[in-house]
Scaffold this active site. Sequence first.
Site, PDB file in Angstrom:
ATOM      1  N   GLY A  39     -41.059 -12.521  -5.066  1.00  0.00           N
ATOM      2  CA  GLY A  39     -42.060 -11.455  -5.054  1.00  0.00           C
ATOM      3  C   GLY A  39     -43.464 -11.998  -4.863  1.00  0.00           C
ATOM      4  O   GLY A  39     -44.187 -11.602  -3.939  1.00  0.00           O
ATOM      5  N   THR A 205     -34.046 -11.911   9.773  1.00  0.00           N
ATOM      6  CA  THR A 205     -34.555 -13.246  10.091  1.00  0.00           C
ATOM      7  C   THR A 205     -33.360 -14.176  10.296  1.00  0.00           C
ATOM      8  O   THR A 205     -32.378 -14.107   9.554  1.00  0.00           O
ATOM      9  CB  THR A 205     -35.490 -13.770   8.981  1.00  0.00           C
ATOM     10  OG1 THR A 205     -34.827 -13.658   7.723  1.00  0.00           O
ATOM     11  CG2 THR A 205     -36.796 -12.999   8.945  1.00  0.00           C
ATOM     12  N   ASP A 237     -39.773 -15.368   2.448  1.00  0.00           N
ATOM     13  CA  ASP A 237     -40.817 -14.617   1.735  1.00  0.00           C
ATOM     14  C   ASP A 237     -42.106 -14.618   2.559  1.00  0.00           C
ATOM     15  O   ASP A 237     -42.808 -13.608   2.648  1.00  0.00           O
ATOM     16  CB  ASP A 237     -41.113 -15.254   0.372  1.00  0.00           C
ATOM     17  CG  ASP A 237     -39.857 -15.491  -0.456  1.00  0.00           C
ATOM     18  OD1 ASP A 237     -38.871 -14.764  -0.257  1.00  0.00           O
ATOM     19  OD2 ASP A 237     -39.867 -16.426  -1.282  1.00  0.00           O
TER      20      ASP A 237
HETATM   21  O1  RIB Z   1     -37.567 -17.679  -1.888  1.00  0.00           O
HETATM   22  C1  RIB Z   1     -38.014 -18.794  -2.616  1.00  0.00           C
HETATM   23  C2  RIB Z   1     -38.154 -18.452  -4.068  1.00  0.00           C
HETATM   24  O2  RIB Z   1     -36.872 -18.137  -4.569  1.00  0.00           O
HETATM   25  C3  RIB Z   1     -38.660 -19.568  -4.927  1.00  0.00           C
HETATM   26  O3  RIB Z   1     -40.050 -19.611  -5.031  1.00  0.00           O
HETATM   27  C4  RIB Z   1     -37.927 -19.348  -6.245  1.00  0.00           C
HETATM   28  O4  RIB Z   1     -38.770 -19.013  -7.307  1.00  0.00           O
HETATM   29  C5  RIB Z   1     -36.899 -18.258  -5.973  1.00  0.00           C
HETATM   30  O5  RIB Z   1     -37.289 -17.043  -6.450  1.00  0.00           O
END
Ligand code: RIB
Length: 291
Positions: A39, A205, A237
């Site tokens: 997040g 992706t 992310d």
């Molecule tokens: O997508 C990477 C993230 O996945 C990391 O930062 C870790 O905290 C997990 O949530």
Amino acid sequence: MILNFGSINLDLVYRVATLPTPGETLASTGYEKYLGGKGVNQSIAAHRCGADVLHLGCLGPDGNWLREQIADFGLSLEGIKTVEDHTGHAVILVDDSAENQIVLYGGSNRAFTMDQIETALKKANPKTDWVICQNETNLVQEIAQAAKSMNLRVAYSAAPFEAEHAIPMLDHIDLLAVNEVEAAALQDALGKDPRDIGLRYLLVTKGAEGADLHTHHETLHQPAFSVTPKDTTGAGDTFLGAFMAEFTLSNNPAKALCFAAAASAIQVTRAGAAPAIPMRDEVLAFLKENQ
Ligand code: RIB
């Protein structure tokens, strides 16, 4: 504005030559701790790429360092609540080929309350704002349902993937973000191709194969930029956060896909998840050189 109801983790990152096999004890060649969590990584990516972001999250009493980090990354602490549980954390192994293995402890990320969600959603404007959520917090379906009932647009990253959580979300979202493995698992669980379920936006992706955005009318394909990865943690992310930033700014999905591909290409060339996320200017400079 982007309101991201999202996890915050302490990432404990160990470098290893190869990922361990069951029963193996392995000495690490390096250790770092970082702010992380799918997040907050998405929020940092969206913020660094130019979006106005409000991150909503929960930290335990042991979360002061992460609180400072969040502020240092330029995010507001207005939506960060202190709860009684231990702060969420992730033990991350990264090998010499930049592959990773992650073990999560949900902790404080599972302490969202409806009160917190409803109070935060009152700050959103349905004409302009998006809500983002992922599977590392509790009440994910409730977040999406409450946001939709206020006519807000919802983007959902179905990670970490669990079909029983992802499927009930499909009626309450505008954008589903998955990687190829998650897309295949969703297809298995649904018994049909996720492209055929009428989602407004389906973002898939595909690592070195780039990314596809399926809409009601078309499929946009964005090839990946060729880079030598050092650490792929948080690449997905970064892609989603950068995509949402550029999409909300330009309303141009093809431009947003290309921008996000560049942001995640830069991010994987650096160590860590959140600290590796590039600023908007870096992404634009990379695009100038590589397009
Ligand atoms: O997508 C990477 C993230 O996945 C990391 O930062 C870790 O905290 C997990 O949530």
